[in-house]
Design a protein around this motif. Sequence first.
Motif, PDB file in Angstrom:
ATOM      1  N   LEU A 100      -6.361   2.506   2.490  1.00 20.87           N
ATOM      2  CA  LEU A 100      -7.762   2.444   2.068  1.00 20.87           C
ATOM      3  C   LEU A 100      -8.049   3.423   0.940  1.00 20.87           C
ATOM      4  O   LEU A 100      -8.720   3.074  -0.042  1.00 20.87           O
ATOM      5  CB  LEU A 100      -8.668   2.725   3.270  1.00 20.87           C
ATOM      6  CG  LEU A 100     -10.157   2.585   3.057  1.00 20.87           C
ATOM      7  CD1 LEU A 100     -10.503   1.135   2.766  1.00 20.87           C
ATOM      8  CD2 LEU A 100     -10.893   3.070   4.284  1.00 20.87           C
ATOM      9  N   ALA A 101      -7.524   4.637   1.052  1.00 22.37           N
ATOM     10  CA  ALA A 101      -7.725   5.637   0.003  1.00 22.37           C
ATOM     11  C   ALA A 101      -7.064   5.189  -1.300  1.00 22.37           C
ATOM     12  O   ALA A 101      -7.647   5.334  -2.382  1.00 22.37           O
ATOM     13  CB  ALA A 101      -7.170   6.992   0.441  1.00 22.37           C
ATOM     14  N   PHE A 102      -5.861   4.645  -1.201  1.00 25.94           N
ATOM     15  CA  PHE A 102      -5.182   4.171  -2.408  1.00 25.94           C
ATOM     16  C   PHE A 102      -5.993   3.085  -3.098  1.00 25.94           C
ATOM     17  O   PHE A 102      -6.200   3.123  -4.316  1.00 25.94           O
ATOM     18  CB  PHE A 102      -3.787   3.654  -2.061  1.00 25.94           C
ATOM     19  CG  PHE A 102      -3.111   2.958  -3.206  1.00 25.94           C
ATOM     20  CD1 PHE A 102      -2.676   3.676  -4.302  1.00 25.94           C
ATOM     21  CD2 PHE A 102      -2.937   1.587  -3.196  1.00 25.94           C
ATOM     22  CE1 PHE A 102      -2.074   3.032  -5.373  1.00 25.94           C
ATOM     23  CE2 PHE A 102      -2.338   0.943  -4.245  1.00 25.94           C
ATOM     24  CZ  PHE A 102      -1.900   1.667  -5.344  1.00 25.94           C
ATOM     25  N   MET A 103      -6.466   2.116  -2.321  1.00 23.53           N
ATOM     26  CA  MET A 103      -7.226   1.016  -2.923  1.00 23.53           C
ATOM     27  C   MET A 103      -8.539   1.492  -3.530  1.00 23.53           C
ATOM     28  O   MET A 103      -8.899   1.086  -4.640  1.00 23.53           O
ATOM     29  CB  MET A 103      -7.484  -0.077  -1.883  1.00 23.53           C
ATOM     30  CG  MET A 103      -6.242  -0.827  -1.456  1.00 23.53           C
ATOM     31  SD  MET A 103      -5.340  -1.559  -2.818  1.00 23.53           S
ATOM     32  CE  MET A 103      -6.516  -2.746  -3.397  1.00 23.53           C
ATOM     33  N   ILE A 104      -9.260   2.346  -2.838  1.00 27.92           N
ATOM     34  CA  ILE A 104     -10.541   2.823  -3.355  1.00 27.92           C
ATOM     35  C   ILE A 104     -10.338   3.669  -4.599  1.00 27.92           C
ATOM     36  O   ILE A 104     -11.032   3.483  -5.610  1.00 27.92           O
ATOM     37  CB  ILE A 104     -11.319   3.600  -2.266  1.00 27.92           C
ATOM     38  CG1 ILE A 104     -11.836   2.623  -1.220  1.00 27.92           C
ATOM     39  CG2 ILE A 104     -12.477   4.390  -2.874  1.00 27.92           C
ATOM     40  CD1 ILE A 104     -12.513   3.284  -0.046  1.00 27.92           C
ATOM     41  N   ILE A 105      -9.394   4.590  -4.567  1.00 20.61           N
ATOM     42  CA  ILE A 105      -9.161   5.461  -5.728  1.00 20.61           C
ATOM     43  C   ILE A 105      -8.689   4.642  -6.919  1.00 20.61           C
ATOM     44  O   ILE A 105      -9.141   4.855  -8.053  1.00 20.61           O
ATOM     45  CB  ILE A 105      -8.153   6.576  -5.371  1.00 20.61           C
ATOM     46  CG1 ILE A 105      -8.756   7.512  -4.330  1.00 20.61           C
ATOM     47  CG2 ILE A 105      -7.748   7.360  -6.611  1.00 20.61           C
ATOM     48  CD1 ILE A 105      -7.758   8.455  -3.708  1.00 20.61           C
ATOM     49  N   TRP A 106      -7.815   3.700  -6.674  1.00 20.97           N
ATOM     50  CA  TRP A 106      -7.269   2.920  -7.785  1.00 20.97           C
ATOM     51  C   TRP A 106      -8.323   1.981  -8.388  1.00 20.97           C
ATOM     52  O   TRP A 106      -8.526   1.958  -9.598  1.00 20.97           O
ATOM     53  CB  TRP A 106      -6.048   2.140  -7.310  1.00 20.97           C
ATOM     54  CG  TRP A 106      -5.302   1.444  -8.382  1.00 20.97           C
ATOM     55  CD1 TRP A 106      -5.031   1.911  -9.638  1.00 20.97           C
ATOM     56  CD2 TRP A 106      -4.702   0.149  -8.301  1.00 20.97           C
ATOM     57  NE1 TRP A 106      -4.295   0.989 -10.331  1.00 20.97           N
ATOM     58  CE2 TRP A 106      -4.084  -0.100  -9.537  1.00 20.97           C
ATOM     59  CE3 TRP A 106      -4.622  -0.796  -7.302  1.00 20.97           C
ATOM     60  CZ2 TRP A 106      -3.404  -1.284  -9.792  1.00 20.97           C
ATOM     61  CZ3 TRP A 106      -3.933  -1.963  -7.561  1.00 20.97           C
ATOM     62  CH2 TRP A 106      -3.345  -2.197  -8.797  1.00 20.97           C
ATOM     63  N   VAL A 107      -8.998   1.216  -7.551  1.00 21.74           N
ATOM     64  CA  VAL A 107      -9.966   0.233  -8.055  1.00 21.74           C
ATOM     65  C   VAL A 107     -11.169   0.920  -8.696  1.00 21.74           C
ATOM     66  O   VAL A 107     -11.575   0.581  -9.812  1.00 21.74           O
ATOM     67  CB  VAL A 107     -10.404  -0.729  -6.923  1.00 21.74           C
ATOM     68  CG1 VAL A 107     -11.571  -1.579  -7.351  1.00 21.74           C
ATOM     69  CG2 VAL A 107      -9.236  -1.595  -6.484  1.00 21.74           C
ATOM     70  N   VAL A 108     -11.744   1.892  -8.006  1.00 22.70           N
ATOM     71  CA  VAL A 108     -12.912   2.576  -8.564  1.00 22.70           C
ATOM     72  C   VAL A 108     -12.512   3.413  -9.771  1.00 22.70           C
ATOM     73  O   VAL A 108     -13.238   3.450 -10.771  1.00 22.70           O
ATOM     74  CB  VAL A 108     -13.610   3.431  -7.480  1.00 22.70           C
ATOM     75  CG1 VAL A 108     -14.739   4.255  -8.070  1.00 22.70           C
ATOM     76  CG2 VAL A 108     -14.114   2.546  -6.363  1.00 22.70           C
TER      77      VAL A 108
END
Length: 150
Positions: free
Chosen positions: A68-76
Motif C-alpha cells: 500500500l505504501a509503495f503504491m501510494i508513494i509511487w502514484v501520488v
Amino acid sequence: MKHLRAIAVKFIASFALLYVILGAMYDMSFTNVLLISLLLSVVSYVIGDLFLLQKTNNTIATLADFALAFMIIWVVGESLTYGESLLLPSLISAAGIAIFEYFFHKYVSGRTLEEGHEEFRAANYRFQIEAAEELSPVRPDVRSEEDADK
C-alpha cells in the motif's frame, strides 16, 4: 482519542521518514512529502491497522502496508512531480515504512484496539471432541447371535 493519537504518531513517523528519503535524498518538495505522508497515514491506518491487523497477523499486515505504501508513494509522487521516475525512491520509502509498521502494529494492538489483538500472546486453542458409545456402525448382516435375539 486513542485512534487520533495513533494516527498522529503514524503521521509524524511517516513524515519524518519520507522527508529524509524523498525530500533530502531525491529533492521532493516539502508540501509534496507532507501531502503523501498525510494520505499514507490515513489510508494505511484504516486499511492496514483497523481492518487487516484485526483479521490477520502482524506479518501479513506489514506486507500489505508495504504494498500500500509503495503504491501510494509511487502514484501520488508521479502525479505531483515532473521529471525522473520515482520507482526506486518509492521502493526504498515503502521498505522504511514497512519496518516502522512492524513495530507500530505491536503498539496499536496493545494499546489502541478495543478487544486487544491475540496474535502476540501464546495461542490457547481449546478443541472439543464429540464421543459416542460405538466406534463404528453395525451392519445388519454382521450382528452377533445375542443381538439377533433382541
